[in-house]
Design an enzyme around this catalytic site. Structure first.
Site, PDB file in Angstrom:
ATOM      1  N   GLY A  57     -23.345  77.204-129.743  1.00  0.00           N
ATOM      2  CA  GLY A  57     -23.178  76.409-128.397  1.00  0.00           C
ATOM      3  C   GLY A  57     -23.260  75.200-128.439  1.00  0.00           C
ATOM      4  N   GLU A  86     -26.643  79.251-135.237  1.00  0.00           N
ATOM      5  CA  GLU A  86     -25.380  79.471-135.707  1.00  0.00           C
ATOM      6  C   GLU A  86     -24.291  78.772-135.107  1.00  0.00           C
ATOM      7  OE1 GLU A  86     -25.840  83.874-135.062  1.00  0.00           O
ATOM      8  OE2 GLU A  86     -24.996  83.498-133.025  1.00  0.00           O
ATOM      9  N   GLY A 133     -21.182  76.176-134.768  1.00  0.00           N
ATOM     10  CA  GLY A 133     -19.763  76.216-135.447  1.00  0.00           C
ATOM     11  C   GLY A 133     -19.180  74.899-135.087  1.00  0.00           C
ATOM     12  N   ARG A 134     -19.017  74.780-133.588  1.00  0.00           N
ATOM     13  CA  ARG A 134     -18.529  73.625-133.428  1.00  0.00           C
ATOM     14  C   ARG A 134     -19.092  72.306-133.517  1.00  0.00           C
ATOM     15  NH1 ARG A 134     -15.449  73.881-128.646  1.00  0.00           N
ATOM     16  NH2 ARG A 134     -16.980  76.067-128.099  1.00  0.00           N
ATOM     17  N   TYR A 193      -8.101  76.639-122.215  1.00  0.00           N
ATOM     18  CA  TYR A 193      -9.157  76.382-121.430  1.00  0.00           C
ATOM     19  C   TYR A 193      -9.165  74.777-120.561  1.00  0.00           C
ATOM     20  CZ  TYR A 193     -11.973  78.715-125.174  1.00  0.00           C
ATOM     21  OH  TYR A 193     -12.339  79.436-126.083  1.00  0.00           O
ATOM     22  N   CYS A 243       7.941  78.332-125.936  1.00  0.00           N
ATOM     23  CA  CYS A 243       8.286  78.476-124.314  1.00  0.00           C
ATOM     24  C   CYS A 243       7.233  78.991-123.456  1.00  0.00           C
ATOM     25  CB  CYS A 243       9.436  79.702-124.506  1.00  0.00           C
ATOM     26  SG  CYS A 243      10.793  79.151-125.624  1.00  0.00           S
ATOM     27  N   GLU A 244       6.260  78.331-123.449  1.00  0.00           N
ATOM     28  CA  GLU A 244       5.349  78.387-122.349  1.00  0.00           C
ATOM     29  C   GLU A 244       4.873  77.072-121.880  1.00  0.00           C
ATOM     30  OE1 GLU A 244       3.521  80.766-121.426  1.00  0.00           O
ATOM     31  OE2 GLU A 244       4.292  82.413-122.386  1.00  0.00           O
TER      32      GLU A 244
HETATM   33  C1  PLP Z   1     -18.572  81.581-131.317  1.00  0.00           C
HETATM   34  C2  PLP Z   1     -20.063  82.089-131.626  1.00  0.00           C
HETATM   35  C3  PLP Z   1     -20.905  81.034-132.242  1.00  0.00           C
HETATM   36  C4  PLP Z   1     -20.368  79.586-132.466  1.00  0.00           C
HETATM   37  O1  PLP Z   1     -20.228  79.048-131.272  1.00  0.00           O
HETATM   38  P1  PLP Z   1     -20.096  77.067-131.199  1.00  0.00           P
HETATM   39  O2  PLP Z   1     -19.979  77.043-129.835  1.00  0.00           O
HETATM   40  O3  PLP Z   1     -18.813  76.896-132.215  1.00  0.00           O
HETATM   41  O4  PLP Z   1     -21.402  76.733-131.604  1.00  0.00           O
HETATM   42  C5  PLP Z   1     -22.192  81.572-132.732  1.00  0.00           C
HETATM   43  N1  PLP Z   1     -22.551  82.553-132.428  1.00  0.00           N
HETATM   44  C6  PLP Z   1     -21.644  83.607-132.033  1.00  0.00           C
HETATM   45  C7  PLP Z   1     -22.329  85.121-131.625  1.00  0.00           C
HETATM   46  C8  PLP Z   1     -20.573  83.282-131.630  1.00  0.00           C
HETATM   47  O5  PLP Z   1     -19.733  84.387-130.956  1.00  0.00           O
END
Ligand code: PLP
Length: 421
Positions: free
Chosen positions: A230, A271, A273-274, A313, A340-341
């Site tokens: 997040g 954890e 990702g982004r 979003y 086609c959206e």
């Molecule tokens: C999607 C997700 C993440 C990664 O979220 P980011 O916004 O990409 O950092 C981490 N943990 C869980 C459980 C998720 O579902």
């Protein structure tokens, strides 16, 4: 600021040649940027013993990218069987993997415990009895409900489907103890794309204090807390980046204070990702059509199958027109794909320089939740992925989908029967 100037410098001069070699569209990722972000995270959290990032596989599930994460010592956050398989293929085992599924199926539980298992992160108290062989190490996902207000993507915790409630949490660990658990972790994820660092500091404070509460009740000393992903990135040029250094400093202070008070302290996992890969990727697509009706449209050769976020979003993704980065933005365009959206638009009423036939458009920040979210609706197939290596080489790390891929699930051994016959 979206995509960094350094990434632009590495990429933009070479882009016409890369596009000529591979054809468009493609996502391209930046090894240098990903490594720099990873090393920076390790450095700023080095004051917390046992800090570890578990890369959220769903953000960029490509083996070559996961390999970079593994080389940096990171684990993997998985939530499906294919993600577990991918992580294990790269050599991740047991505590290198956090399995954070929700609405988990029996097949997933069975798979999770194979090959040395993983850290099982349970999303609900009712799942305790559904784990076939209860592991020694267990983690629960906590949902603070009305104790926290949410953020835009995840929403209000009260409305979020994830996690055990505050009222359930002690009981969850008690039941886990009864099933034989001896080692414990606590997980939460209450934000997505959060740019306010104080929110994440508050999350760390929340989980640390919750471990104190559970310890009072059950005598559990937690081995780790996981503050989730997040961590946000600025998609818009006028947004300030997350103040990650101050964030790390203030979270480290909380861990130090916890240790001074309790004589021990859990490890900290996260954890992201982004934050790890988002700005280190972009979608490169070519202008193929121009349409002048009620609005000015630029049609490109990618569509929302390559990047869903704008449609899903209404997310903003910054766009550069290659070779016109500094040109006056005296046109207003909708940049559209061919699905086609009507929400198949990478940009709506965007001020851009005048775009010409075959111009390359660079759509920023596609490095996380970009290609991975793609789909095949309308027979629009997903594009290739490239990796720009630190030494300047470019590698194809996923080929484009083909028509054969599209038909693969319709070519099967026929199976039909008449119920009741
Ligand atoms: C999607 C997700 C993440 C990664 O979220 P980011 O916004 O990409 O950092 C981490 N943990 C869980 C459980 C998720 O579902």
């Amino acid at each position: 600021m979206p995509m960094s100037d350094a990434f632009k410098q590495r990429l933009f001069n070479a882009l016409p040649e890369i596009a000529a070699h591979y054809g468009t569209p493609f996502h391209i990722y930046d090894e240098v940027g990903i490594r720099e972000t990873g090393e920076h995270l390790k450095q700023i959290f080095s004051g917390i013993d046992g800090f570890r990032e578990y890369f959220a596989v769903k953000a960029l599930p490509n083996k070559q990218i996961l390999k970079l994460m593994k080389e940096m010592g990171f684990g993997f956050d998985c939530s499906s069987i294919p993600e577990l398989i991918m992580s294990r293929e790269l050599g991740a085992t047991t505590e290198d993997i956090m399995f954070t599924s929700n609405n988990t199926s029996p097949e997933e539980f069975a798979f999770a415990e194979q090959d040395g298992g993983c850290i099982l992160n349970l999303d609900d108290i009712s799942l305790i009895d559904k784990v076939p062989n209860f592991p020694e190490l267990i983690c629960f996902r906590y949902n603070p409900g009305p104790r926290r207000t949410g953020n835009i993507i995840i929403g209000n915790p009260v409305e979020a489907k994830y996690g055990v409630t505050h009222e359930q949490v002690v009981d969850a660990y008690r039941q886990a103890q009864a099933r034989g658990a001896k080692r414990f972790g606590l997980h939460t994820m209450v934000a997505s794309n959060e740019l306010d660092y104080t929110y994440m500091v508050e999350t760390a404070r929340m989980v640390l204090s919750l471990t104190e509460l559970v310890k009072q009740e059950l005598g559990i000393e937690f081995e780790f807390v996981n503050i989730g992903g997040g961590f946000g990135i600025p998609y818009r040029p006028d947004q300030a980046p997350l103040d990650i250094d101050t964030l790390a400093k203030e979270i480290t202070e909380q861990f130090d204070a916890f240790k001074a008070k309790n004589g021990f302290v859990p490890r900290m996992y996260m954890e992201s990702g982004r934050f790890m890969t988002g700005p280190h990727g972009c979608l490169v697509t070519k202008a193929i059509n121009f349409k002048d009706t009620y609005r000015n449209y630029v049609g490109v050769d990618a569509c929302m199958s390559a990047l869903m976020r704008p449609a899903l979003y209404e997310a903003y993704h910054h766009i550069d027109v290659l070779g016109k980065e500094d040109a006056a933005k005296d046109m207003t365009y909708d940049v559209v794909g061919s699905l086609c959206e009507n929400n198949d638009k990478f940009a709506v009423q965007r001020e851009l320089p005048k775009i010409e036939q075959d111009d390359l458009l660079v759509i920023h920040d596609s490095g996380a939740h970009g290609h991975a979210m793609g789909f095949q609706y309308n027979g629009r197939l997903r594009p290739q992925e490239l990796l720009l290596r630190a030494d300047g080489r470019v590698e194809l790390i996923r080929r484009a989908e083909t028509v054969a891929d599209y038909f693969a699930t319709q070519n099967y051994t026929p199976d039909a029967f008449t119920p009741g016959a």
